[in-house]
Design an enzyme around this catalytic site. Structure first.
Site, mmCIF file in Angstrom:
data_model
loop_
_atom_site.group_PDB
_atom_site.id
_atom_site.type_symbol
_atom_site.label_atom_id
_atom_site.label_comp_id
_atom_site.label_asym_id
_atom_site.label_seq_id
_atom_site.Cartn_x
_atom_site.Cartn_y
_atom_site.Cartn_z
ATOM 1 N N ILE A 95 0.652 -0.594 0.148
ATOM 2 C CA ILE A 95 -0.221 -0.060 0.142
ATOM 3 C C ILE A 95 0.617 1.483 0.183
ATOM 4 O O ILE A 95 -0.020 2.567 -0.101
ATOM 5 C CB ILE A 95 -1.122 -0.189 0.768
ATOM 6 C CG1 ILE A 95 -0.447 -0.231 2.355
ATOM 7 C CG2 ILE A 95 -1.900 -1.431 1.247
ATOM 8 C CD1 ILE A 95 -1.272 0.330 4.087
ATOM 9 N N ASP A 96 2.164 0.781 0.634
ATOM 10 C CA ASP A 96 3.342 2.259 0.989
ATOM 11 C C ASP A 96 3.496 2.858 -0.832
ATOM 12 O O ASP A 96 3.773 4.205 -0.877
ATOM 13 C CB ASP A 96 3.718 1.804 1.168
ATOM 14 C CG ASP A 96 4.050 1.645 2.496
ATOM 15 O OD1 ASP A 96 2.651 2.136 3.172
ATOM 16 O OD2 ASP A 96 4.893 1.252 3.690
ATOM 17 N N GLU A 135 3.440 7.944 9.090
ATOM 18 C CA GLU A 135 3.410 7.736 10.157
ATOM 19 C C GLU A 135 5.554 7.696 10.450
ATOM 20 O O GLU A 135 6.071 8.152 11.913
ATOM 21 C CB GLU A 135 3.257 5.929 11.063
ATOM 22 C CG GLU A 135 3.909 4.984 9.552
ATOM 23 C CD GLU A 135 3.470 3.478 9.504
ATOM 24 O OE1 GLU A 135 2.851 4.073 10.949
ATOM 25 O OE2 GLU A 135 3.993 2.811 8.291
HETATM 26 O O1 F6P Z 1 4.613 -2.313 4.585
HETATM 27 C C1 F6P Z 1 3.729 -1.574 4.945
HETATM 28 C C2 F6P Z 1 3.210 -1.251 5.819
HETATM 29 O O2 F6P Z 1 1.980 -1.385 5.725
HETATM 30 C C3 F6P Z 1 3.607 -0.324 6.941
HETATM 31 O O3 F6P Z 1 3.277 1.275 5.886
HETATM 32 C C4 F6P Z 1 3.198 0.396 8.445
HETATM 33 O O4 F6P Z 1 4.433 0.178 8.759
HETATM 34 C C5 F6P Z 1 4.122 -1.292 8.305
HETATM 35 O O5 F6P Z 1 2.960 -1.586 7.247
HETATM 36 C C6 F6P Z 1 3.170 -1.690 9.649
HETATM 37 O O6 F6P Z 1 3.387 -3.096 9.522
HETATM 38 P P1 F6P Z 1 2.212 -3.999 10.877
HETATM 39 O O7 F6P Z 1 0.400 -4.701 9.942
HETATM 40 O O8 F6P Z 1 3.148 -5.100 11.132
HETATM 41 O O9 F6P Z 1 1.763 -3.607 11.944
#
Ligand code: F6P
Length: 341
Positions: free
Chosen positions: A126-127, A221
């Site tokens: 999604i990033d 974030e």
């Molecule tokens: O890598 C995709 C992502 O959505 C990042 O934007 C985010 O920091 C991370 O995954 C969150 O990961 P998790 O689902 O392990 O908390």
């Protein structure tokens, strides 16, 4: 030919659309068999697999998540990981793998190819921060969800004369913040690529209040103030060395409230951005990636990732795709700055 399919890393709307396209074309055009490896790289590492036939991919095009489940397992952090994978593939008669994932999953795919295992990569996140492809599927869905949230926050912010800070995902790249902020008419957009000055943010916020509107601040974030540090939910690292980010939105909302005397609230969108059904754009992109990944396997073209260039699907080397993250360029951020304040 027997092909293994897996989904690794954070999930992403459109994963099931890729799986469906791969199986439909692989079975109907080539007559191949498929094995679904469960939970990312943990599947081929431990032999945890399930059958993957035409019936299994019925009705999954519109479903979020992944029927194969996912994990952030890194086989290169497991003793003898590569040999274990080699053995599982031999035991299950698997000739090639299609790995659907982001930089971590595809980084492993690249190393496995170097170690002699045939892998074709499909980019997801999604990033939208994966190099060598114009877009990844999942991004459009995440931006649509964030934009809808911003639209809704505008009205409640105005009713209460409040500043509303919206924290969106984006660890190292601010694509979701940039696109949802532009689409949602945010007063300030903050991305990890550009450290922000809190005084400047406060002056944009005040200017917005002076115009009798309520400011919406979209913050990724991973964004951080000049001289500050990333806000962490926990310092613990996953198998790929990532910490869990979070908290910048609340921190900034407090700063704004203290410095302006105006009420301020923070909303963290979190995993809502990753859940649910993909947009039509993401369904089409994911489907095209899946079809083209099958072509790469049919050609014996391993160590590549399918990628979007303009409107074409092309193949790029996995080494190229995982060499560098695709971050927001300065000029793209400057376009958005016109709307700040
Ligand atoms: O890598 C995709 C992502 O959505 C990042 O934007 C985010 O920091 C991370 O995954 C969150 O990961 P998790 O689902 O392990 O908390």
């Amino acid at each position: 030919m027997r092909v293994g399919v897996l989904t690794g890393g954070g999930d992403c709307p459109g994963l099931n659309a890729v799986i469906r396209a791969v199986v439909r074309k692989g079975v109907e055009v080539h007559g191949w068999d498929f094995v679904g490896f469960r939970n990312g790289w943990n599947g081929p590492l431990t032999g945890d697999s399930r059958p993957l036939g035409l019936n299994d991919v019925e009705d999954i095009l519109t479903r979020g998540g992944t029927i194969l489940r996912s994990s952030r397992t890194n086989p290169y952090k497991v003793d003898g990981g590569v040999e274990k994978i080699r053995q599982v593939l031999a035991d299950q008669g698997v000739d090639a793998l299609i790995a659907i994932g982001g930089e971590d999953t595809l980084g492993v795919a690249k190393r496995l190819t170097d170690d002699g295992i045939g892998v074709v990569g499909v980019p997801k996140t999604i990033d939208n921060d994966l190099g060598a492809t114009d877009y990844t599927f999942g991004f459009d869905t995440a931006v649509s969800i964030a934009t809808e949230a911003i639209d809704r926050l505008h009205t409640t912010a105005e009713s209460h004369h409040r500043a509303l800070v919206v924290e969106v995902m984006g660890r190292h790249a601010g694509w979701i913040a940039l696109h949802s902020g532009l689409a949602g008419g945010a007063s300030v957009i903050l991305v990890p690529e550009r450290h922000f000055n809190v005084d400047q943010v406060v002056s944009w916020v005040e200017r917005r209040f002076e115009k009798e509107f309520a400011p919406i601040i979209v913050v990724a974030e991973g964004a951080l103030p000049e001289g500050g540090e990333e806000k962490l939910l926990t310092g613990e690292k996953d198998a790929f060395g990532h910490v869990r980010l979070g908290g910048i939105g609340t921190w900034l909302a407090d700063e704004i409230a203290n410095r302006t005397g105006k009420e301020s609230r923070a909303v963290v969108l979190g995993h809502v951005q990753r859940g649910g059904t993909p947009t039509a754009y993401d369904r089409v992109l994911a489907t095209r990636f899946g079809l083209n990944a099958v072509d790469a396997v049919a050609d014996g073209d391993f160590g590549v990732m399918v990628a979007l260039k303009g409107t074409d699907i092309v193949r790029v080397k996995l080494s190229e795709a995982t060499a560098e993250l695709k971050t927001v360029p300065v000029e793209r951020y400057q376009e958005a700055e016109v709307f700040f304040g």
